[in-house]
Design a protein around this motif. Structure first.
Motif, mmCIF file in Angstrom:
data_model
loop_
_atom_site.group_PDB
_atom_site.id
_atom_site.type_symbol
_atom_site.label_atom_id
_atom_site.label_comp_id
_atom_site.label_asym_id
_atom_site.label_seq_id
_atom_site.Cartn_x
_atom_site.Cartn_y
_atom_site.Cartn_z
ATOM 1 N N ASP A 12 25.161 49.586 18.242
ATOM 2 C CA ASP A 12 25.795 50.717 17.569
ATOM 3 C C ASP A 12 25.202 50.940 16.186
ATOM 4 O OD1 ASP A 12 27.902 52.745 17.614
ATOM 5 O OD2 ASP A 12 28.781 51.569 15.996
ATOM 6 N N THR A 17 23.685 54.390 18.710
ATOM 7 C CA THR A 17 24.170 54.672 20.054
ATOM 8 C C THR A 17 25.567 54.095 20.235
ATOM 9 O OG1 THR A 17 21.917 54.551 20.904
ATOM 10 C CG2 THR A 17 23.691 54.321 22.505
ATOM 11 N N PRO A 18 26.528 54.901 20.668
ATOM 12 C CA PRO A 18 27.864 54.339 20.902
ATOM 13 C C PRO A 18 27.787 53.231 21.952
ATOM 14 C CG PRO A 18 27.908 56.738 21.010
ATOM 15 C CD PRO A 18 26.466 56.325 20.968
ATOM 16 N N ALA A 183 31.472 56.651 23.055
ATOM 17 C CA ALA A 183 31.769 55.396 23.742
ATOM 18 C C ALA A 183 33.021 55.580 24.589
ATOM 19 C CB ALA A 183 31.987 54.275 22.718
ATOM 20 N N PRO A 197 26.625 48.816 26.770
ATOM 21 C CA PRO A 197 26.397 49.828 25.750
ATOM 22 C C PRO A 197 26.308 51.187 26.391
ATOM 23 C CG PRO A 197 24.500 48.396 25.983
ATOM 24 C CD PRO A 197 25.512 47.984 26.987
#
Length: 197
Positions: A12, A17-18, A183, A197
């Motif tokens: 993250d 990136t969530p 997310a 992820p």
């Protein structure tokens, strides 16, 4: 797998990136969420699944279920999987990091194993055995219980993710996509199972 929780935070923060870490049977909710997002047209960014131990096996099962919905997985990373099914052809690239232990490999609870793919042409797979491979860091103290906490393993995973997922802001600009994917709405949980992820 507290190391997976830490890895999700690294992903993250370093890539933007969530990422979320899930545990136990939460992989089923994750799968459902991914399918719902896909059906709504919201699953436009690269999809990476990462898991440790039985959680790695579960991530293969998520990929199998996503294949039934024609959803691709850009990268699947397995860390010391225990009894992984063959990786399906909707996975574009797979990496398996494990450490064999010849004395205890007969006991699934205490070992990781290499992975296999349904079709090696469609799904390139790299298996790395930390017991025998030169990976640039000391692996002598790594075992099934701590492999997912290893900073060296985290670097290996992050390098693969960065190959597939450039910085999120860059990817969004290059693909002219609004930041729609978030997310999944799953509470982060620390335990002995899955991570994604």
């Amino acid at each position: 797998s507290t190391g997976i929780d830490a890895l999700a935070v690294e992903i993250d923060h370093q890539t933007g990136t969530p990422a979320v870490s899930v545990a136990d049977e939460e992989w089923r909710r994750l799968k459902g969420w991914l399918i719902e997002e896909h059906d709504k047209g919201q699953l436009q960014e690269p999809l990476v699944l990462v898991g440790h131990s039985w959680g790695a096996d579960d991530m293969v099962r998520v990929a199998q279920d996503l294949q039934q919905k024609n959803i691709s997985v850009d990268l699947l990373v397995l860390i010391d999987p225990v009894t992984p099914p063959p990786i399906p052809t909707n996975v574009r690239r797979a990496l398996c990091i494990y450490k064999s232990h010849p004395v205890t490999d007969a006991v699934p609870l205490w070992r990781g194993v290499s992975a296999s793919v349904v079709d090696p042409v469609k799904t390139p797979l790299t298996n790395i055995d930390l017991r025998t491979a030169d990976v640039g860091f000391d692996t002598s103290d790594i075992d099934h219980i701590n492999i997912e906490k290893s900073p060296g393993v985290h670097k290996m995973v992050m390098a693969e993710i960065e190959r597939v997922c450039p910085m999120r802001t860059v990817w969004l600009k290059e693909h002219h996509v609004d930041a729609v994917t978030q997310a999944p709405p799953l509470a982060p949980v620390s335990s002995e199972k899955s991570a994604t992820p």
